[in-house]
Design a protein around this motif. Structure first.
Motif, PDB file in Angstrom:
ATOM      1  N   LEU A  26      29.534  13.233  18.557  1.00  0.00           N
ATOM      2  CA  LEU A  26      30.351  14.422  18.766  1.00  0.00           C
ATOM      3  C   LEU A  26      31.831  14.068  18.781  1.00  0.00           C
ATOM      4  O   LEU A  26      32.217  12.944  19.110  1.00  0.00           O
ATOM      5  N   ALA A  27      32.656  15.046  18.444  1.00  0.00           N
ATOM      6  CA  ALA A  27      34.098  14.867  18.572  1.00  0.00           C
ATOM      7  C   ALA A  27      34.434  14.699  20.052  1.00  0.00           C
ATOM      8  O   ALA A  27      33.699  15.149  20.927  1.00  0.00           O
ATOM      9  N   ASP A  28      35.559  14.041  20.329  1.00  0.00           N
ATOM     10  CA  ASP A  28      35.924  13.739  21.712  1.00  0.00           C
ATOM     11  C   ASP A  28      35.987  14.982  22.583  1.00  0.00           C
ATOM     12  O   ASP A  28      35.508  14.985  23.725  1.00  0.00           O
ATOM     13  N   ASP A  29      36.594  16.055  22.057  1.00  0.00           N
ATOM     14  CA  ASP A  29      36.711  17.289  22.844  1.00  0.00           C
ATOM     15  C   ASP A  29      35.339  17.855  23.194  1.00  0.00           C
ATOM     16  O   ASP A  29      35.106  18.308  24.320  1.00  0.00           O
ATOM     17  N   TRP A  30      34.422  17.833  22.230  1.00  0.00           N
ATOM     18  CA  TRP A  30      33.085  18.376  22.454  1.00  0.00           C
ATOM     19  C   TRP A  30      32.304  17.495  23.419  1.00  0.00           C
ATOM     20  O   TRP A  30      31.535  17.990  24.245  1.00  0.00           O
ATOM     21  N   ARG A  31      32.508  16.177  23.332  1.00  0.00           N
ATOM     22  CA  ARG A  31      31.811  15.277  24.242  1.00  0.00           C
ATOM     23  C   ARG A  31      32.294  15.469  25.680  1.00  0.00           C
ATOM     24  O   ARG A  31      31.499  15.474  26.613  1.00  0.00           O
ATOM     25  N   ALA A 173      35.066  26.554  15.975  1.00  0.00           N
ATOM     26  CA  ALA A 173      34.160  25.985  14.980  1.00  0.00           C
ATOM     27  C   ALA A 173      34.930  25.507  13.750  1.00  0.00           C
ATOM     28  O   ALA A 173      34.609  24.485  13.151  1.00  0.00           O
ATOM     29  N   VAL A 174      35.962  26.265  13.372  1.00  0.00           N
ATOM     30  CA  VAL A 174      36.769  25.888  12.199  1.00  0.00           C
ATOM     31  C   VAL A 174      37.547  24.602  12.484  1.00  0.00           C
ATOM     32  O   VAL A 174      37.585  23.690  11.657  1.00  0.00           O
ATOM     33  N   CYS A 175      38.167  24.511  13.649  1.00  0.00           N
ATOM     34  CA  CYS A 175      38.944  23.318  13.987  1.00  0.00           C
ATOM     35  C   CYS A 175      38.061  22.075  14.067  1.00  0.00           C
ATOM     36  O   CYS A 175      38.532  20.955  13.844  1.00  0.00           O
ATOM     37  N   ALA A 176      36.779  22.249  14.371  1.00  0.00           N
ATOM     38  CA  ALA A 176      35.866  21.112  14.517  1.00  0.00           C
ATOM     39  C   ALA A 176      35.300  20.616  13.192  1.00  0.00           C
ATOM     40  O   ALA A 176      34.582  19.616  13.166  1.00  0.00           O
ATOM     41  N   ILE A 246      38.631  12.956   3.244  1.00  0.00           N
ATOM     42  CA  ILE A 246      37.262  12.721   2.773  1.00  0.00           C
ATOM     43  C   ILE A 246      36.438  12.095   3.894  1.00  0.00           C
ATOM     44  O   ILE A 246      36.967  11.503   4.827  1.00  0.00           O
ATOM     45  N   GLY A 247      35.119  12.249   3.788  1.00  0.00           N
ATOM     46  CA  GLY A 247      34.214  11.601   4.721  1.00  0.00           C
ATOM     47  C   GLY A 247      34.126  12.287   6.066  1.00  0.00           C
ATOM     48  O   GLY A 247      34.259  13.496   6.197  1.00  0.00           O
ATOM     49  N   GLY A 248      33.940  11.479   7.112  1.00  0.00           N
ATOM     50  CA  GLY A 248      33.706  12.002   8.447  1.00  0.00           C
ATOM     51  C   GLY A 248      34.945  12.270   9.257  1.00  0.00           C
ATOM     52  O   GLY A 248      34.853  12.510  10.467  1.00  0.00           O
ATOM     53  N   VAL A 249      36.120  12.254   8.635  1.00  0.00           N
ATOM     54  CA  VAL A 249      37.363  12.527   9.368  1.00  0.00           C
ATOM     55  C   VAL A 249      37.526  14.032   9.550  1.00  0.00           C
ATOM     56  O   VAL A 249      36.946  14.826   8.805  1.00  0.00           O
ATOM     57  N   PRO A 250      38.311  14.465  10.542  1.00  0.00           N
ATOM     58  CA  PRO A 250      38.536  15.909  10.715  1.00  0.00           C
ATOM     59  C   PRO A 250      39.153  16.530   9.465  1.00  0.00           C
ATOM     60  O   PRO A 250      40.072  15.958   8.877  1.00  0.00           O
ATOM     61  N   PRO A 255      48.191  17.011  14.953  1.00  0.00           N
ATOM     62  CA  PRO A 255      49.518  16.620  14.463  1.00  0.00           C
ATOM     63  C   PRO A 255      49.877  15.166  14.764  1.00  0.00           C
ATOM     64  O   PRO A 255      50.478  14.484  13.933  1.00  0.00           O
ATOM     65  N   LYS A 256      49.480  14.668  15.937  1.00  0.00           N
ATOM     66  CA  LYS A 256      49.903  13.339  16.347  1.00  0.00           C
ATOM     67  C   LYS A 256      48.860  12.253  16.103  1.00  0.00           C
ATOM     68  O   LYS A 256      49.179  11.072  16.171  1.00  0.00           O
ATOM     69  N   ASP A 257      47.632  12.646  15.809  1.00  0.00           N
ATOM     70  CA  ASP A 257      46.566  11.666  15.585  1.00  0.00           C
ATOM     71  C   ASP A 257      45.590  12.213  14.555  1.00  0.00           C
ATOM     72  O   ASP A 257      44.739  13.035  14.888  1.00  0.00           O
ATOM     73  N   PRO A 258      45.684  11.779  13.301  1.00  0.00           N
ATOM     74  CA  PRO A 258      44.810  12.310  12.248  1.00  0.00           C
ATOM     75  C   PRO A 258      43.335  11.970  12.442  1.00  0.00           C
ATOM     76  O   PRO A 258      42.488  12.514  11.750  1.00  0.00           O
ATOM     77  N   ARG A 259      43.032  11.096  13.401  1.00  0.00           N
ATOM     78  CA  ARG A 259      41.630  10.766  13.672  1.00  0.00           C
ATOM     79  C   ARG A 259      40.967  11.820  14.560  1.00  0.00           C
ATOM     80  O   ARG A 259      39.742  11.826  14.697  1.00  0.00           O
ATOM     81  N   GLU A 260      41.774  12.684  15.168  1.00  0.00           N
ATOM     82  CA  GLU A 260      41.261  13.735  16.046  1.00  0.00           C
ATOM     83  C   GLU A 260      41.435  15.102  15.391  1.00  0.00           C
ATOM     84  O   GLU A 260      42.374  15.324  14.632  1.00  0.00           O
ATOM     85  N   ALA A 261      40.517  16.014  15.700  1.00  0.00           N
ATOM     86  CA  ALA A 261      40.623  17.380  15.177  1.00  0.00           C
ATOM     87  C   ALA A 261      41.718  18.137  15.908  1.00  0.00           C
ATOM     88  O   ALA A 261      41.961  17.911  17.102  1.00  0.00           O
TER      89      ALA A 261
END
Length: 276
Positions: A26-31, A173-176, A246-250, A255-261
């Motif tokens: 799960l994404a960090d926020d959802w976890r 749901a869209v942001c995730a 591409i892939g499993g990235v958001p 804005p400050k961390d492309p690894r997070e949604a």
């Protein structure tokens, strides 16, 4: 291994397995949200509660403690506390229902963790009846889209608004969404439909592609695939030309961390600036 059966498995044991096998994806926020809700249910019902015995009385007790603020209350600006509304309670129960659905599908040594979802027998999940929500007219949407890139130059706001408008899904749901959830080719669509047990032939009649929605981000906790329209395809392609993902990235990064949604409150603030 320890003699537990679908009839004797406890709430703590189900949560332990869920967070061991499911939550890491799960994404960090959802976890974090899931961890908070787990704490609420364990506090109200107890860790040794047999899942098979959960019923209407348990749900009513949980709703009462949440509504009065005894569990997970909200603190006002003046320091006083209050309970949450029925819509929040309903969201808690939908999440728990998705956990039980996962446990029903999960097998350990060839045996299901649960024989079924005990919340399916609960008639009233404390839903807010006909909540009033503002409706955005087509003219208002078009005017906002005209200035979206001035407010948020990366294109995320414009793409998110288009996805909300043309799919009817919630902003959360869209942001995730992940980049891989945007199914651009027939092959991607066929593989996804096959994995979900759906008709692969739909790939031939959905010419503009589709979006896969994960159960964790869905309001009802159900994973599904929906086709997209030509206008949304155009907006998403326009967005990805500016920022390839591409892939499993958001799909829509923070804005400050492309690894997070991107968070919903960030999009809400950007939307308010655009409308102003």
């Amino acid at each position: 291994v320890n003699g537990t059966t679908p009839e004797t498995i406890t709430l703590r044991e189900v949560f332990t397995l869920y967070f061991r096998h499911k939550a890491p994806g799960l994404a960090d926020d959802w976890r974090r949200m899931a961890q908070t809700r787990r704490g609420y249910f364990l506090t109200v019902w107890g860790p040794d509660q047999l899942v098979a015995d959960i019923g209407q009385d348990h749900v009513d007790l949980y709703a009462r403690k949440r509504r009065t603020g005894e569990i997970g209350g909200v603190t006002r600006k003046n320091g006083t506390g209050r309970g949450v509304k029925d819509g929040t309670i309903n969201g808690d129960l939908r999440w728990l229902s998705s956990v039980f659905n996962w446990a029903h599908r999960r097998k350990e040594r060839g045996r299901r963790l649960l024989n079924g979802n005990p919340l399916r027998d609960v008639e009233d999940r404390k839903v807010e009846r006909n909540p009033l929500r503002p409706v955005a007219s087509p003219a208002r949407y078009a005017a906002t889209m005209d200035v979206a890139d001035q407010v948020e130059p990366t294109g995320v706001l414009r793409a998110v608004l288009a996805t909300v408008r043309y799919t009817g899904h919630r902003i959360g749901a869209v942001c995730a969404l992940r980049a891989e959830d945007y199914l651009r080719t027939p092959d991607q669509l066929r593989r996804t439909l096959a994995a979900l047990g759906s008709d692969e032939g739909l790939a031939d009649v959905w010419p503009h592609g589709a979006i896969r929605w994960s159960p964790e981000a869905d309001k009802q906790g159900v994973g599904h695939v929906t086709p997209i329209s030509a206008p949304l395809r155009e907006e998403l392609e326009r967005y990805l030309q500016r920022a390839a993902r591409i892939g499993g990235v958001p799909l829509f990064p923070a804005p400050k961390d492309p690894r997070e949604a991107v968070r919903t409150d960030v999009m809400r603030n950007a939307l308010l600036r655009a409308e102003k």
